[in-house]
Design a protein around this motif. Structure first.
Motif, PDB file in Angstrom:
ATOM      1  N   PHE A 261      13.707  27.436 -26.154  1.00 49.61           N
ATOM      2  CA  PHE A 261      13.049  27.452 -24.240  1.00 49.61           C
ATOM      3  C   PHE A 261      11.198  27.796 -24.345  1.00 49.61           C
ATOM      4  O   PHE A 261      11.595  28.772 -24.552  1.00 49.61           O
ATOM      5  CB  PHE A 261      14.180  28.656 -23.715  1.00 49.61           C
TER       6      PHE A 261
ATOM      7  N   ALA B  31       9.616  29.226 -20.566  1.00 42.82           N
ATOM      8  CA  ALA B  31       9.119  30.110 -19.162  1.00 42.82           C
ATOM      9  C   ALA B  31      10.316  29.741 -18.362  1.00 42.82           C
ATOM     10  O   ALA B  31      10.916  29.310 -17.913  1.00 42.82           O
ATOM     11  CB  ALA B  31       8.432  30.557 -19.718  1.00 42.82           C
TER      12      ALA B  31
ATOM     13  N   GLY C 262      10.396  31.733 -14.170  1.00 42.13           N
ATOM     14  CA  GLY C 262       9.649  32.360 -13.039  1.00 42.13           C
ATOM     15  C   GLY C 262       8.644  31.788 -12.600  1.00 42.13           C
ATOM     16  O   GLY C 262       8.033  30.148 -11.862  1.00 42.13           O
ATOM     17  N   GLY C 263       7.468  32.357 -11.466  1.00 43.75           N
ATOM     18  CA  GLY C 263       5.820  31.958 -11.390  1.00 43.75           C
ATOM     19  C   GLY C 263       6.528  31.889  -9.408  1.00 43.75           C
ATOM     20  O   GLY C 263       7.205  32.347  -9.248  1.00 43.75           O
TER      21      GLY C 263
ATOM     22  N   LEU D 182      17.648  33.999 -16.513  1.00 41.95           N
ATOM     23  CA  LEU D 182      17.962  34.255 -17.978  1.00 41.95           C
ATOM     24  C   LEU D 182      18.542  35.279 -18.388  1.00 41.95           C
ATOM     25  O   LEU D 182      18.729  35.288 -19.855  1.00 41.95           O
ATOM     26  CB  LEU D 182      16.225  34.204 -17.945  1.00 41.95           C
TER      27      LEU D 182
ATOM     28  N   ARG E  77      21.663  35.120 -21.382  1.00 41.70           N
ATOM     29  CA  ARG E  77      21.334  35.788 -22.006  1.00 41.70           C
ATOM     30  C   ARG E  77      22.880  36.708 -22.792  1.00 41.70           C
ATOM     31  O   ARG E  77      23.441  36.799 -23.736  1.00 41.70           O
ATOM     32  CB  ARG E  77      20.014  36.674 -22.590  1.00 41.70           C
TER      33      ARG E  77
ATOM     34  N   LEU F 287      -0.671  37.072 -25.849  1.00 41.55           N
ATOM     35  CA  LEU F 287       0.799  36.772 -24.951  1.00 41.55           C
ATOM     36  C   LEU F 287       1.402  35.332 -25.869  1.00 41.55           C
ATOM     37  O   LEU F 287       1.889  35.142 -25.839  1.00 41.55           O
ATOM     38  CB  LEU F 287       1.099  36.628 -23.962  1.00 41.55           C
ATOM     39  N   GLY F 288       0.295  34.193 -25.931  1.00 42.47           N
ATOM     40  CA  GLY F 288       0.374  33.576 -25.993  1.00 42.47           C
ATOM     41  C   GLY F 288       0.507  32.808 -27.702  1.00 42.47           C
ATOM     42  O   GLY F 288       0.667  31.665 -28.087  1.00 42.47           O
TER      43      GLY F 288
ATOM     44  N   GLU G  83      11.696  31.128 -27.960  1.00 49.87           N
ATOM     45  CA  GLU G  83      10.935  31.407 -26.732  1.00 49.87           C
ATOM     46  C   GLU G  83      10.148  31.928 -26.699  1.00 49.87           C
ATOM     47  O   GLU G  83      10.076  33.154 -27.859  1.00 49.87           O
ATOM     48  CB  GLU G  83      11.838  31.868 -25.562  1.00 49.87           C
TER      49      GLU G  83
ATOM     50  N   HIS H 223       5.818  34.752 -23.731  1.00 48.35           N
ATOM     51  CA  HIS H 223       5.031  35.004 -22.419  1.00 48.35           C
ATOM     52  C   HIS H 223       5.961  34.644 -21.357  1.00 48.35           C
ATOM     53  O   HIS H 223       7.103  33.923 -21.436  1.00 48.35           O
ATOM     54  CB  HIS H 223       3.827  34.012 -22.580  1.00 48.35           C
TER      55      HIS H 223
ATOM     56  N   ALA I 141       5.884  32.276 -17.041  1.00 52.30           N
ATOM     57  CA  ALA I 141       5.990  31.212 -16.198  1.00 52.30           C
ATOM     58  C   ALA I 141       4.237  30.986 -16.549  1.00 52.30           C
ATOM     59  O   ALA I 141       3.578  29.928 -16.366  1.00 52.30           O
ATOM     60  CB  ALA I 141       6.322  30.979 -15.177  1.00 52.30           C
ATOM     61  N   ALA I 142       3.461  31.892 -16.492  1.00 53.08           N
ATOM     62  CA  ALA I 142       1.902  32.045 -16.216  1.00 53.08           C
ATOM     63  C   ALA I 142       1.798  31.361 -14.933  1.00 53.08           C
ATOM     64  O   ALA I 142       1.109  29.934 -15.217  1.00 53.08           O
ATOM     65  CB  ALA I 142       1.381  31.720 -17.322  1.00 53.08           C
TER      66      ALA I 142
ATOM     67  N   ASP J  57      -0.738  31.461 -13.474  1.00 49.91           N
ATOM     68  CA  ASP J  57      -2.019  31.083 -13.060  1.00 49.91           C
ATOM     69  C   ASP J  57      -2.629  30.365 -13.525  1.00 49.91           C
ATOM     70  O   ASP J  57      -4.125  30.206 -12.746  1.00 49.91           O
ATOM     71  CB  ASP J  57      -2.666  32.685 -13.038  1.00 49.91           C
ATOM     72  N   ILE J  58      -1.673  29.460 -14.500  1.00 51.83           N
ATOM     73  CA  ILE J  58      -3.310  28.349 -15.571  1.00 51.83           C
ATOM     74  C   ILE J  58      -1.967  27.194 -15.524  1.00 51.83           C
ATOM     75  O   ILE J  58      -2.565  26.431 -16.535  1.00 51.83           O
ATOM     76  CB  ILE J  58      -3.346  28.631 -16.860  1.00 51.83           C
TER      77      ILE J  58
ATOM     78  N   ALA K 215      -2.462  26.006 -21.696  1.00 48.94           N
ATOM     79  CA  ALA K 215      -1.648  27.293 -21.713  1.00 48.94           C
ATOM     80  C   ALA K 215      -2.210  27.450 -23.514  1.00 48.94           C
ATOM     81  O   ALA K 215      -2.038  25.576 -24.386  1.00 48.94           O
ATOM     82  CB  ALA K 215      -0.306  26.650 -21.470  1.00 48.94           C
ATOM     83  N   ASN K 216      -1.882  28.083 -24.470  1.00 46.45           N
ATOM     84  CA  ASN K 216      -1.238  28.120 -25.540  1.00 46.45           C
ATOM     85  C   ASN K 216      -0.206  28.087 -26.056  1.00 46.45           C
ATOM     86  O   ASN K 216       0.850  28.230 -25.636  1.00 46.45           O
ATOM     87  CB  ASN K 216      -2.076  29.138 -26.350  1.00 46.45           C
TER      88      ASN K 216
END
Ligand code: NAD
Length: 371
Positions: A74, A76, A78-79, A95, A99, A265-266, A287, A290, A292-293, A295-296, A302-303
């Motif tokens: 998986f 991420a 969100g966001g 999510l 789980r 976190l990446g 998964e 981190h 959904a990040a 901002d990037i 993303a890493n």
């Protein structure tokens, strides 16, 4: 399924999820082409995009596939738009609910500080050099699931928000047992973290873990810490830890703090496992730690290493491919040692590379190691 290939369900999710999973898929292809690990791969939807597409965060066919999969990879959730989805929908259909439905009670979160990345950590190099720990977070109970919960009106414009923190004996025993077993396969040390000086839930947690230690795992070097002291020790002297077992909320917070030991976190992968059924099969969900990040997202910066290392964990825990897991972990380490840095792990580097270029570097390392 006509062949004997294991089932791998891939769910990209939201935000940077599709980017890091796209890159991890390139690594999976490398293993399928170059090593004797092949999968029956299916894809599924989960998250905000799924909610807007089909009206459900976890569509039924994703749940069906998830129940049949030998492992799920998986990205991420969100966001953008996440907060607009009613909280009940997020709780019943997101999510956390998946789980719960898959019985994923143990979330295994390793934090390993690479020597090559010491400059990316906010802590002093001498504090983080050599850190190699695992946090096992209980994932399907505790305060995130306890009932009753809600926000009630007390009148006169006053509201009361409330949640229930709870653990039963079997819930504590199964996560503690898995953690003792993990410790035995490593440096044989386990630390249980709770808040037994204040919370009844934690008093029971402490008593049960202690009992299990005495009855079945007295060979394991065992200690206990109260969560506030545990948080301090994690930052003061993280090298003292091998395996940590803790409840859902404490694990959520402590594992993000542990992320900073590694630089970002990446860099942090995770595995979530259910109990074994009669045939020895577990549900398994891999998964990055981190989110959904947003901002990037969409910028190819993303890493991807947390997602790639999550696939490495699946090779180890679901596909009986320890040698391949180690090969991939070495390739990631070599890629970073070669000076390849995404922006989040820039540290003292002068240049950063993209998500795609970081994966190129990992695949290049794999080719060199396999040559
Ligand atoms: P986040 O993990 O998405 O981001 C925190 C910070 O770390 C951001 O600055 C982000 O840019 C950075 N970051 C995260 N992953 C990175 C990567 N691979 N490479 C480079 N930088 C990275 O946490 P958040 O900002 O608190 O949450 C954003 C959304 O994600 C929220 O909707 C939240 O609910 C959700 N979330 C989802 C999960 C999950 O899918 N398991 C976990 C945490 C948060």
């Amino acid at each position: 399924m006509a062949d004997n290939k294991p089932n791998l369900l891939i769910i990209p999710g939201d935000g940077i999820g599709p980017e890091v999973i796209r890159e991890t898929s390139r690594v999976i292809e490398w293993f399928e082409t170059n090593r004797k690990v092949t999968f029956h791969i299916t894809h599924g939807q989960l998250g905000v995009a799924a909610y807007h597409d089909v009206g459900a965060m976890t569509p039924d066919n994703t749940l069906d596939k998830a129940r049949k999969a030998d492992a799920i990879l998986f990205g991420a959730i969100g966001g953008d738009g996440y907060e607009d989805i009613p909280i009940e929908v997020r709780r019943e259909d997101g999510l956390l609910a998946l789980r719960k439905k898959l019985g994923l009670f143990a979330n295994i979160r390793p934090a390993v500080a690479f020597d090559e990345l010491l400059d990316a950590s906010s802590l002093k190099p001498e504090v983080v050099r050599g850190v190699d720990l695992i946090i096992v977070r209980e994932l399907s109970s505790g305060i995130y699931f306890g009932e009753p919960r809600g926000i009630e009106d007390l009148g006169n414009g006053i509201q009361r928000g409330f949640n229930t923190m709870q653990y039963t004996t079997p819930e504590i025993q199964r996560v503690a047992r898995l953690s003792f077993e993990l410790a035995r396969g490593r440096r044989n040390q386990l630390c249980s973290i709770e808040k037994s000086n204040v919370l009844e839930t934690s008093k029971l947690w402490r008593a049960e873990v202690r009992k299990l230690h005495q009855a079945e795992y007295s060979d394991v070097d065992f200690k206990e810490l109260i969560v506030d002291a545990g948080a301090m020790e994690l930052i003061r002297n993280p090298k003292q830890f091998d395996v940590i077992v803790t409840g859902n909320m404490f694990g959520d917070i402590l594992s993000d703090a542990a992320a900073m030991l590694t630089g970002s976190l990446g860099m942090l992968p995770s595995a979530s496992l259910s109990e074994e059924d009669e045939s020895g099969r577990r549900n398994a969900f891999y998964e990055p730690v981190h989110g959904a990040a947003p901002d990037i997202a969409g910028n190819d910066i993303a890493n991807p290493l947390a997602a790639i290392l999550s696939f490495a964990m699946s090779l180890r825990h679901s596909f009986d491919a320890e040698a391949e897991a180690e090969l991939l972990e070495s390739a990631v380490r070599n890629a970073v040692a070669g000076g390849n840095r995404t922006a989040d792990i820039k540290g003292d580097a002068t240049q950063t590379i993209s998500t795609t270029q970081m994966t190129d570097a990992v695949i290049d390392s794999l080719n060199r190691l396999a040559a």
